[in-house]
Design a protein around this motif. Structure first.
Motif, PDB file in Angstrom:
ATOM      1  N   ASP A  13       0.808  -1.213   0.000  1.00 38.98           N
ATOM      2  CA  ASP A  13       0.000   0.000   0.000  1.00 38.98           C
ATOM      3  C   ASP A  13       0.848   1.273   0.000  1.00 38.98           C
ATOM      4  OD1 ASP A  13       0.847  -0.982   2.450  1.00 38.98           O
ATOM      5  OD2 ASP A  13      -0.541   0.298   3.547  1.00 38.98           O
ATOM      6  N   MET A  14       2.161   1.123  -0.047  1.00 38.83           N
ATOM      7  CA  MET A  14       3.008   2.319  -0.059  1.00 38.83           C
ATOM      8  C   MET A  14       3.169   2.834  -1.477  1.00 38.83           C
ATOM      9  SD  MET A  14       6.938   2.833   1.200  1.00 38.83           S
ATOM     10  CE  MET A  14       7.976   4.070   0.372  1.00 38.83           C
ATOM     11  N   GLU A  15       2.805   4.093  -1.692  1.00 37.81           N
ATOM     12  CA  GLU A  15       2.922   4.676  -3.024  1.00 37.81           C
ATOM     13  C   GLU A  15       4.109   5.609  -3.141  1.00 37.81           C
ATOM     14  OE1 GLU A  15      -0.904   6.403  -3.607  1.00 37.81           O
ATOM     15  OE2 GLU A  15      -1.859   4.456  -3.969  1.00 37.81           O
ATOM     16  N   SER A  16       4.426   6.272  -2.056  1.00 36.01           N
ATOM     17  CA  SER A  16       5.529   7.222  -2.128  1.00 36.01           C
ATOM     18  C   SER A  16       6.144   7.408  -0.753  1.00 36.01           C
ATOM     19  CB  SER A  16       5.025   8.572  -2.660  1.00 36.01           C
ATOM     20  OG  SER A  16       4.115   9.118  -1.727  1.00 36.01           O
ATOM     21  N   GLY A  17       7.288   8.065  -0.748  1.00 33.27           N
ATOM     22  CA  GLY A  17       7.947   8.389   0.500  1.00 33.27           C
ATOM     23  C   GLY A  17       8.574   9.765   0.395  1.00 33.27           C
ATOM     24  N   THR A  18       8.804  10.375   1.553  1.00 32.44           N
ATOM     25  CA  THR A  18       9.443  11.681   1.551  1.00 32.44           C
ATOM     26  C   THR A  18      10.912  11.505   1.895  1.00 32.44           C
ATOM     27  OG1 THR A  18       7.386  12.696   2.286  1.00 32.44           O
ATOM     28  CG2 THR A  18       9.399  14.002   2.535  1.00 32.44           C
ATOM     29  N   VAL A  40      17.758   8.214   4.734  1.00 31.63           N
ATOM     30  CA  VAL A  40      16.571   8.113   5.585  1.00 31.63           C
ATOM     31  C   VAL A  40      15.381   8.639   4.801  1.00 31.63           C
ATOM     32  CG1 VAL A  40      15.484   8.840   7.748  1.00 31.63           C
ATOM     33  CG2 VAL A  40      17.965   8.456   7.660  1.00 31.63           C
ATOM     34  N   ILE A  41      14.281   7.894   4.817  1.00 28.84           N
ATOM     35  CA  ILE A  41      13.053   8.394   4.209  1.00 28.84           C
ATOM     36  C   ILE A  41      11.951   8.402   5.261  1.00 28.84           C
ATOM     37  CG2 ILE A  41      13.629   7.604   1.884  1.00 28.84           C
ATOM     38  CD1 ILE A  41      11.662   5.247   2.361  1.00 28.84           C
ATOM     39  N   GLU A  42      10.933   9.192   4.993  1.00 29.41           N
ATOM     40  CA  GLU A  42       9.781   9.262   5.883  1.00 29.41           C
ATOM     41  C   GLU A  42       8.602   8.662   5.128  1.00 29.41           C
ATOM     42  OE1 GLU A  42       9.761  10.799   8.967  1.00 29.41           O
ATOM     43  OE2 GLU A  42       7.629  10.521   9.331  1.00 29.41           O
ATOM     44  N   THR A  43       7.930   7.682   5.756  1.00 29.42           N
ATOM     45  CA  THR A  43       6.783   7.052   5.117  1.00 29.42           C
ATOM     46  C   THR A  43       5.631   7.035   6.104  1.00 29.42           C
ATOM     47  OG1 THR A  43       7.127   4.807   5.905  1.00 29.42           O
ATOM     48  CG2 THR A  43       8.424   5.478   3.998  1.00 29.42           C
ATOM     49  N   GLY A  74      13.142  16.633   1.591  1.00 23.19           N
ATOM     50  CA  GLY A  74      11.841  17.252   1.379  1.00 23.19           C
ATOM     51  C   GLY A  74      11.142  16.744   0.133  1.00 23.19           C
ATOM     52  N   ASP A  75      11.881  16.134  -0.807  1.00 20.36           N
ATOM     53  CA  ASP A  75      11.258  15.606  -2.024  1.00 20.36           C
ATOM     54  C   ASP A  75      10.293  14.480  -1.692  1.00 20.36           C
ATOM     55  OD1 ASP A  75      12.825  17.266  -3.496  1.00 20.36           O
ATOM     56  OD2 ASP A  75      14.125  15.693  -4.350  1.00 20.36           O
ATOM     57  N   GLU A  76       9.091  14.541  -2.256  1.00 20.25           N
ATOM     58  CA  GLU A  76       8.195  13.399  -2.154  1.00 20.25           C
ATOM     59  C   GLU A  76       8.331  12.599  -3.443  1.00 20.25           C
ATOM     60  OE1 GLU A  76       4.234  13.964  -0.768  1.00 20.25           O
ATOM     61  OE2 GLU A  76       3.624  11.948  -1.363  1.00 20.25           O
ATOM     62  N   LEU A  77       8.730  11.319  -3.308  1.00 18.56           N
ATOM     63  CA  LEU A  77       9.057  10.522  -4.488  1.00 18.56           C
ATOM     64  C   LEU A  77       8.221   9.251  -4.528  1.00 18.56           C
ATOM     65  CD1 LEU A  77      12.920  10.815  -4.081  1.00 18.56           C
ATOM     66  CD2 LEU A  77      11.519  12.025  -5.772  1.00 18.56           C
ATOM     67  N   PRO A  78       7.695   8.909  -5.708  1.00 11.97           N
ATOM     68  CA  PRO A  78       6.954   7.649  -5.820  1.00 11.97           C
ATOM     69  C   PRO A  78       7.894   6.451  -5.696  1.00 11.97           C
ATOM     70  CG  PRO A  78       7.200   8.672  -7.969  1.00 11.97           C
ATOM     71  CD  PRO A  78       7.732   9.651  -6.967  1.00 11.97           C
ATOM     72  N   VAL A  79       7.328   5.308  -5.310  1.00 13.95           N
ATOM     73  CA  VAL A  79       8.104   4.071  -5.248  1.00 13.95           C
ATOM     74  C   VAL A  79       8.741   3.829  -6.612  1.00 13.95           C
ATOM     75  CG1 VAL A  79       7.929   1.557  -5.078  1.00 13.95           C
ATOM     76  CG2 VAL A  79       6.737   3.016  -3.427  1.00 13.95           C
ATOM     77  N   GLY A  80      10.031   3.528  -6.629  1.00 10.36           N
ATOM     78  CA  GLY A  80      10.719   3.264  -7.890  1.00 10.36           C
ATOM     79  C   GLY A  80      11.440   4.468  -8.457  1.00 10.36           C
ATOM     80  N   MET A 115      -0.748   6.799   9.894  1.00 10.45           N
ATOM     81  CA  MET A 115      -0.523   5.433  10.329  1.00 10.45           C
ATOM     82  C   MET A 115      -1.828   4.648  10.405  1.00 10.45           C
ATOM     83  SD  MET A 115       1.235   4.014  13.672  1.00 10.45           S
ATOM     84  CE  MET A 115       2.306   2.651  13.412  1.00 10.45           C
ATOM     85  N   ARG A 116      -2.870   5.338  10.896  1.00  7.55           N
ATOM     86  CA  ARG A 116      -4.185   4.705  10.966  1.00  7.55           C
ATOM     87  C   ARG A 116      -4.611   4.255   9.567  1.00  7.55           C
ATOM     88  NH1 ARG A 116      -4.904   2.122  14.839  1.00  7.55           N
ATOM     89  NH2 ARG A 116      -6.095   0.742  13.542  1.00  7.55           N
ATOM     90  N   GLU A 117      -4.378   5.123   8.594  1.00  4.13           N
ATOM     91  CA  GLU A 117      -4.768   4.803   7.219  1.00  4.13           C
ATOM     92  C   GLU A 117      -3.968   3.617   6.684  1.00  4.13           C
ATOM     93  OE1 GLU A 117      -4.367   8.448   5.064  1.00  4.13           O
ATOM     94  OE2 GLU A 117      -6.000   9.397   6.201  1.00  4.13           O
ATOM     95  N   ALA A 118      -2.683   3.563   7.057  1.00  5.27           N
ATOM     96  CA  ALA A 118      -1.849   2.445   6.591  1.00  5.27           C
ATOM     97  C   ALA A 118      -2.342   1.133   7.191  1.00  5.27           C
ATOM     98  CB  ALA A 118      -0.389   2.694   6.960  1.00  5.27           C
TER      99      ALA A 118
END
Lengths: 89, 404
Positions: free
Chosen positions: B12-17, B37-40, B63-69, B183-186
């Motif tokens: 369910d992870m689409e992106s990370g910061t 280090v990324i923030e998810t 600060g960049d929000e990047l999609p998986v991959g 986190m609740r949504e995850a």
């Protein structure tokens, strides 16, 4: 490490500090000291081990596993520490 | 050329910061090294790299929000000619279906510095954590030894003399509330998927723990507090050994088929103070000695609660163990984390009347449960697993054979 004679009030304060180091949100005012505190504060065995490590750093007391049952309430915990401190001094 | 990309830490992870780099261009990196280090939704995660090479170019910026991959960095392979555009190829053990698991760092200080700082200094992980705890932007610090990475002592010194070191407070990029909500949504996404896709079946058995608890107490009697083993270590070991006997529960269900995992990686469900849950994976539970297993468990739980998990720990577990008994419950029947096919639950240690050799005694017992995916196995397999699990725990001397 704390040395010298400690009264029960001081021991209690040290114990609460040690618990708060693991469970900073603990509200000791609202906690009944004659009731099981681990369930109240959701202290699992890993948290409990960390609290005992904190206690040993402050007071130099290593609680053996066979004595864990004597620590069920905060009152009995303080009493246990007082006895151990008395025996040590 | 090797591309180092934003990892997937769950279906369910689409992106990370992107938070920060721990390497710089020209650095040689080795397999398993934490490089950024990324923030998810699962909190701040230290990301390891699974290629050897030299960092050519850093693409991602704080600060960049990047999609998986998405490409975060480009490496030059050690033995590779330039110009080849390889996808990063993780080792076989890593090329497995991704479990989706919610996680978050303990409700505490923000782990994401608000603003990127050009030319971030090199900094040791311990120093970085301390800086985040103190709300100090590492970019404002000067290492005590010119050219050396920032050390913990540099951060502590800056904290003690804020003016001299011209520190600046870093504002949190996400509020604690927003983090909690994410986190609740995850959790909702992963558990909804589990409930929708996985036809669970449940089995449970109560087993006697007297021998295991006596054995544990004897083991711990001569050890200092920090080295004492927890009952959880014995439970994890018993699960790992039972899985070796019944490997049909160890792996992932993916695209209509069960894929058995080559080794045992147990996710340890760990609730966080302040709410939420992380399930980092422990490897080699079936290989480690008890002191080693205890040390690894202690390290994992400490980092889980401090929000310092690594990407590999969040992405490749083969089964989950939950231990709600710690909160006083006698039994727990869990929800499987897809794409895993089983979850083992342990309840509280309870004294019960017990019949042994025709006599009534008081015994210390625990309830063990199994939730399993009926697409992958039938109840008979689950029953065999729980029977083996009970045998190991009831005869603790079988948990660690002399040769291991």
């Amino acid at each position: 490490m704390e040395t010298g004679k400690l009264n029960p009030g001081a021991l209690r304060k040290i114990l609460f500090d040690c618990i708060a180091s693991v469970a900073p949100e603990a509200d000791f005012e609202a906690l009944r000291t004659d009731r099981p505190w681990r369930e109240e504060l959701e202290i699992d065995s890993f948290d409990f081990q960390n609290i005992l490590i904190a206690v040993s750093k402050r007071l130099g007391i290593e609680v053996p596993e066979s004595d864990y049952r004597k620590l069920a309430t905060l009152d009995t915990f303080v009493r246990y520490l007082a006895e151990r401190m008395g025996a040590a001094g | 050329m090797i591309e180092f990309t934003m990892p997937s830490l769950g279906a369910d992870m689409e992106s990370g910061t992107f938070v920060e780099w721990l390497v710089k261009p020209g650095d040689a990196v080795r397999r398993g090294q934490v490089v950024c280090v990324i923030e998810t939704q699962k909190g701040a995660v230290e990301v390891e790299i699974w290629d050897e090479g030299v960092v050519e170019r850093l693409v991602a910026r704080p600060g960049d929000e990047l999609p998986v991959g998405a490409v975060m960095a480009v490496l030059r392979g050690a033995a590779e000619p330039a110009g080849r555009a390889d996808k990063p190829s993780p080792p076989a053990a890593e090329r497995t279906p991704r479990a989706s698991r919610p996680a978050k760092p303990q409700g505490g200080p923000p782990t994401t510095p608000a603003m990127p700082a050009a030319g971030r200094p090199r900094i040791s992980p311990a120093a970085r954590r301390r800086a985040v705890e103190l709300g100090i932007d590492p970019a404002t610090l000067v290492p005590s030894q010119p050219g050396a990475p920032l050390q913990l002592a540099d951060v502590e010194r800056a904290a003690a003399h804020p003016v001299a070191a011209s520190t600046t407070r870093v504002a949190p990029s996400t509020s604690a509330e927003a983090r909690k909500q994410a986190m609740r949504e995850a959790i909702a996404a992963a558990m909804s998927r589990s409930n929708r896709d996985i036809p669970h079946y449940y089995l449970g058995t109560t087993l006697r723990l007297d021998a295991a608890l006596d054995w544990l107490e004897a083991h711990n009697a001569t050890r200092p507090l920090a080295e004492r083993a927890l009952l959880a270590a014995l439970q994890l070991r018993a699960v790992a050994l039972a899985l070796r006997d019944v490997p049909a529960l160890n792996g992932w269900y993916s695209e209509g088929a069960f894929l058995q995992a080559p080794d045992v990686r147990i996710a340890v469900a760990t609730s966080l103070r302040g709410g939420g849950l992380v399930t980092p994976a422990l490897r080699d539970v079936d290989q480690l000695s008890l002191p080693d297993l205890s040390g690894r468990l202690r390290d994992l739980l400490t980092r889980a609660r401090g929000g310092q998990l690594r990407s590999s720990e969040l992405s490749d577990a083969t089964i989950t163990v939950t231990n709600l008994g710690e909160l006083g419950m006698e039994s727990v029947f869990g929800v499987i984390y897809p794409p895993q096919v089983a979850l083992v639950g342990f309840g509280r240690v309870v004294e019960r009347p017990w019949v042994a050799d025709g006599a009534l005694v008081v015994a210390r017992t625990v309830h063990a449960s199994l939730a399993a995916d009926h697409r992958a196995t039938d109840g008979a397999v689950g029953a065999r697993f729980l029977t083996r699990l009970a045998e190991y725990l009831e005869q603790p001397e079988t948990l660690w054979k002399p040769e291991s």
